[in-house]
Design a protein around this motif. Structure first.
Motif, PDB file in Angstrom:
ATOM      1  N   HIS A  18       0.802  -1.191  -0.033  1.00  0.00           N
ATOM      2  CA  HIS A  18      -0.026  -0.002  -0.022  1.00  0.00           C
ATOM      3  C   HIS A  18       0.699   1.320   0.098  1.00  0.00           C
ATOM      4  O   HIS A  18       2.029   1.253  -0.235  1.00  0.00           O
ATOM      5  N   ALA A  19       0.136   2.434   0.184  1.00  0.00           N
ATOM      6  CA  ALA A  19       1.003   3.846   0.143  1.00  0.00           C
ATOM      7  C   ALA A  19       2.258   3.693   0.761  1.00  0.00           C
ATOM      8  O   ALA A  19       3.304   4.487   0.548  1.00  0.00           O
ATOM      9  N   ARG A  20       2.151   3.192   2.171  1.00  0.00           N
ATOM     10  CA  ARG A  20       3.386   3.353   2.952  1.00  0.00           C
ATOM     11  C   ARG A  20       4.411   2.095   2.902  1.00  0.00           C
ATOM     12  O   ARG A  20       5.496   2.473   3.465  1.00  0.00           O
ATOM     13  N   GLY A  21       4.350   1.248   2.028  1.00  0.00           N
ATOM     14  CA  GLY A  21       5.243   0.251   1.925  1.00  0.00           C
ATOM     15  C   GLY A  21       4.422  -1.169   1.908  1.00  0.00           C
ATOM     16  O   GLY A  21       3.238  -1.504   1.689  1.00  0.00           O
ATOM     17  N   ILE A  22       5.073  -2.420   2.652  1.00  0.00           N
ATOM     18  CA  ILE A  22       4.808  -3.568   2.397  1.00  0.00           C
ATOM     19  C   ILE A  22       4.396  -4.178   3.936  1.00  0.00           C
ATOM     20  O   ILE A  22       5.520  -4.108   4.678  1.00  0.00           O
ATOM     21  N   ALA A  23       3.156  -4.750   4.057  1.00  0.00           N
ATOM     22  CA  ALA A  23       2.956  -5.467   5.042  1.00  0.00           C
ATOM     23  C   ALA A  23       3.061  -6.889   5.052  1.00  0.00           C
ATOM     24  O   ALA A  23       2.723  -7.279   4.045  1.00  0.00           O
ATOM     25  N   ASP A  24       3.701  -7.645   5.920  1.00  0.00           N
ATOM     26  CA  ASP A  24       4.080  -8.750   5.789  1.00  0.00           C
ATOM     27  C   ASP A  24       3.052  -9.791   6.105  1.00  0.00           C
ATOM     28  O   ASP A  24       2.930 -10.313   7.471  1.00  0.00           O
ATOM     29  N   LEU A  25       2.282 -10.540   5.339  1.00  0.00           N
ATOM     30  CA  LEU A  25       1.265 -11.427   5.524  1.00  0.00           C
ATOM     31  C   LEU A  25       1.565 -12.705   6.018  1.00  0.00           C
ATOM     32  O   LEU A  25       1.047 -13.582   6.714  1.00  0.00           O
ATOM     33  N   GLY A  26       2.752 -13.133   5.712  1.00  0.00           N
ATOM     34  CA  GLY A  26       3.411 -14.329   6.011  1.00  0.00           C
ATOM     35  C   GLY A  26       3.684 -14.033   7.608  1.00  0.00           C
ATOM     36  O   GLY A  26       3.480 -15.367   8.652  1.00  0.00           O
ATOM     37  N   ALA A  27       4.044 -12.953   8.126  1.00  0.00           N
ATOM     38  CA  ALA A  27       4.139 -12.871   9.698  1.00  0.00           C
ATOM     39  C   ALA A  27       2.905 -12.636  10.378  1.00  0.00           C
ATOM     40  O   ALA A  27       2.696 -12.903  11.527  1.00  0.00           O
ATOM     41  N   ARG A  28       1.949 -12.081   9.752  1.00  0.00           N
ATOM     42  CA  ARG A  28       0.584 -11.389  10.466  1.00  0.00           C
ATOM     43  C   ARG A  28      -0.403 -12.245   9.930  1.00  0.00           C
ATOM     44  O   ARG A  28      -1.699 -11.796  10.437  1.00  0.00           O
ATOM     45  N   THR A  29      -0.272 -13.207   9.380  1.00  0.00           N
ATOM     46  CA  THR A  29      -1.434 -14.418   9.261  1.00  0.00           C
ATOM     47  C   THR A  29      -0.979 -15.526   9.417  1.00  0.00           C
ATOM     48  O   THR A  29       0.412 -15.924   9.707  1.00  0.00           O
ATOM     49  N   ILE A  38      -4.737 -17.832  -1.083  1.00  0.00           N
ATOM     50  CA  ILE A  38      -5.788 -17.785  -2.134  1.00  0.00           C
ATOM     51  C   ILE A  38      -6.845 -18.823  -1.988  1.00  0.00           C
ATOM     52  O   ILE A  38      -7.947 -18.630  -2.088  1.00  0.00           O
ATOM     53  N   ALA A  39      -6.437 -20.062  -1.346  1.00  0.00           N
ATOM     54  CA  ALA A  39      -7.220 -21.206  -1.367  1.00  0.00           C
ATOM     55  C   ALA A  39      -8.017 -21.299  -0.112  1.00  0.00           C
ATOM     56  O   ALA A  39      -9.088 -22.061  -0.297  1.00  0.00           O
ATOM     57  N   ALA A  40      -7.748 -20.474   0.731  1.00  0.00           N
ATOM     58  CA  ALA A  40      -8.532 -20.604   1.974  1.00  0.00           C
ATOM     59  C   ALA A  40      -9.812 -19.461   1.772  1.00  0.00           C
ATOM     60  O   ALA A  40      -9.674 -18.278   1.431  1.00  0.00           O
ATOM     61  N   PRO A  41     -11.122 -19.986   2.235  1.00  0.00           N
ATOM     62  CA  PRO A  41     -12.137 -18.990   2.242  1.00  0.00           C
ATOM     63  C   PRO A  41     -11.916 -17.517   3.058  1.00  0.00           C
ATOM     64  O   PRO A  41     -12.632 -16.597   2.106  1.00  0.00           O
ATOM     65  N   GLU A  42     -11.363 -17.777   3.859  1.00  0.00           N
ATOM     66  CA  GLU A  42     -11.058 -16.543   4.796  1.00  0.00           C
ATOM     67  C   GLU A  42      -9.892 -15.538   4.367  1.00  0.00           C
ATOM     68  O   GLU A  42      -9.607 -14.594   5.087  1.00  0.00           O
ATOM     69  N   GLY A  43      -9.042 -16.088   3.339  1.00  0.00           N
ATOM     70  CA  GLY A  43      -7.837 -15.595   3.076  1.00  0.00           C
ATOM     71  C   GLY A  43      -7.767 -14.014   2.659  1.00  0.00           C
ATOM     72  O   GLY A  43      -6.992 -13.170   2.928  1.00  0.00           O
ATOM     73  N   LEU A  44      -8.871 -13.718   1.785  1.00  0.00           N
ATOM     74  CA  LEU A  44      -8.872 -12.254   1.342  1.00  0.00           C
ATOM     75  C   LEU A  44      -9.186 -11.516   2.134  1.00  0.00           C
ATOM     76  O   LEU A  44      -8.478 -10.303   2.559  1.00  0.00           O
ATOM     77  N   GLN A  45     -10.364 -11.899   3.031  1.00  0.00           N
ATOM     78  CA  GLN A  45     -10.511 -11.310   4.341  1.00  0.00           C
ATOM     79  C   GLN A  45      -9.398 -10.690   5.394  1.00  0.00           C
ATOM     80  O   GLN A  45      -9.166  -9.657   5.681  1.00  0.00           O
ATOM     81  N   ALA A  46      -8.600 -11.779   5.406  1.00  0.00           N
ATOM     82  CA  ALA A  46      -7.638 -11.547   6.420  1.00  0.00           C
ATOM     83  C   ALA A  46      -6.457 -10.497   5.837  1.00  0.00           C
ATOM     84  O   ALA A  46      -6.121  -9.817   6.593  1.00  0.00           O
ATOM     85  N   ALA A  47      -6.171 -10.837   4.574  1.00  0.00           N
ATOM     86  CA  ALA A  47      -5.236  -9.996   3.725  1.00  0.00           C
ATOM     87  C   ALA A  47      -6.202  -8.459   3.918  1.00  0.00           C
ATOM     88  O   ALA A  47      -5.172  -7.472   4.135  1.00  0.00           O
ATOM     89  N   ARG A  48      -7.217  -8.245   3.751  1.00  0.00           N
ATOM     90  CA  ARG A  48      -7.850  -6.680   3.699  1.00  0.00           C
ATOM     91  C   ARG A  48      -7.749  -6.140   5.270  1.00  0.00           C
ATOM     92  O   ARG A  48      -7.503  -5.165   5.290  1.00  0.00           O
ATOM     93  N   ARG A  49      -7.676  -7.126   6.164  1.00  0.00           N
ATOM     94  CA  ARG A  49      -7.710  -6.753   7.611  1.00  0.00           C
ATOM     95  C   ARG A  49      -6.095  -6.079   7.892  1.00  0.00           C
ATOM     96  O   ARG A  49      -6.165  -5.229   8.364  1.00  0.00           O
TER      97      ARG A  49
END
Length: 286
Positions: A18-29, A38-49
């Motif tokens: 995003h505008a400020r840089g990169i948030a690490d989804l590997g560390a934060r999910t 992508i395969a997880a039903p809740e994956g996109l929601q987690a990424a948006r959070r």
């Protein structure tokens, strides 16, 4: 939202830019990879959070881009999927009844900002700007009317090709389409709900800032819903699978004389609503 896979030093992960840089989804999910998210039903929601709430883990200049789904099960590429491309062959052939297609290895692609390797085996290294769809929901024998619901997101490809090696055999182009790091995908995948109307996506490809290709997805001979239905008739599509949907007219081979890529050229492929994929050509040392 822009979802990417990256390396930062010795750290391999995936994240949201995003505008400020990169948030690490590997560390934060709890997901192990982009493909798992992508395969997880809740994956996109987690990424948006995470995109909304998490601080930046890396600045852009601290990461190197990988292809968005580095462990994709399949990379399926479509040939001759725009009307002007069929006419380019000047062989008098009618519009094809079925799509041409071939598979590429993961190692034949590299990420945004990484060098495209100019192979010493050929002087006929070419570019092909293309729109990419990433599958989000598994399926076999998917009906056309349901096909678009199987798309997770959209990305960009430069489907680099070694033209003379594509003609080494009578019935395939595999050799010329699979030189190591000859193509690129990225920089990220944009969820389909954020990408806008798919038929209106405009693709533009530049070499050293000169516009070479320009077309819209709605002119594809075989539209996205048909491609997904057709492909899934013979192979099961899995979350994270990549479909590279074909290039418009204007690749280097179609000029007279041909205008192939050389060491130092910069290829830039832009897709409206998605972004820009850029790579410099680098002669491969042997």
């Amino acid at each position: 939202m822009k979802l990417l896979s990256f390396t930062a030093g010795n750290h391999e992960s995936f994240g949201v830019e995003h505008a400020r840089g990169i948030a690490d989804l590997g560390a934060r999910t709890s997901f192990s990879s982009m493909r798992a998210l992508i395969a997880a039903p809740e994956g996109l929601q987690a990424a948006r959070r995470v995109a909304t709430e998490a601080p930046v883990d890396f600045a852009r200049n601290e990461i190197r881009y990988r292809i968005p789904v580095p462990d994709a099960d399949k990379i399926i590429c479509i040939g001759v999927n725009y009307p002007d491309r069929n006419a380019e062959y000047k062989d008098g052939s009618e519009t094809p009844k079925y799509p041409s297609m071939f598979l590429r290895t993961r190692g034949s692609f590299t990420g945004h900002g990484e060098p495209l390797m100019l192979p010493p085996e050929s002087p006929q290294f070419d570019y092909e700007g293309e729109i990419v769809v990433v599958i989000g929901k598994a399926g076999r024998r998917i009906a056309s009317e349901n096909a678009l619901s199987h798309i997770f997101g959209v990305s960009i490809c430069n489907e680099g090709s070694v033209r003379d090696w594509m003609r080494h055999a009578k019935f395939n182009v595999t050799q010329g389409k699979n030189f190591e790091k000859s193509g690129s995908i990225g920089p990220w995948v944009v969820p389909v709900g954020d990408a806008g109307e798919l038929k209106e996506l405009r693709l533009s490809a530049f070499v050293n800032d000169e516009l070479r290709q320009d077309d819209v997805a709605g002119r594809m001979l075989f539209p996205l819903d048909y491609l997904i239905s057709y492909i899934s008739a013979f192979t099961a599509l899995l979350p994270g699978d990549i479909i590279v949907t074909g290039t418009p007219t204007g690749s280097g081979a179609r000029f007279d004389p041909p205008r192939y890529l050389v060491d130092g050229d910069v290829v830039r492929v832009s897709v409206s609503g998605i972004g820009t994929l850029e790579n410099r050509v680098l002669r491969e040392a042997v």
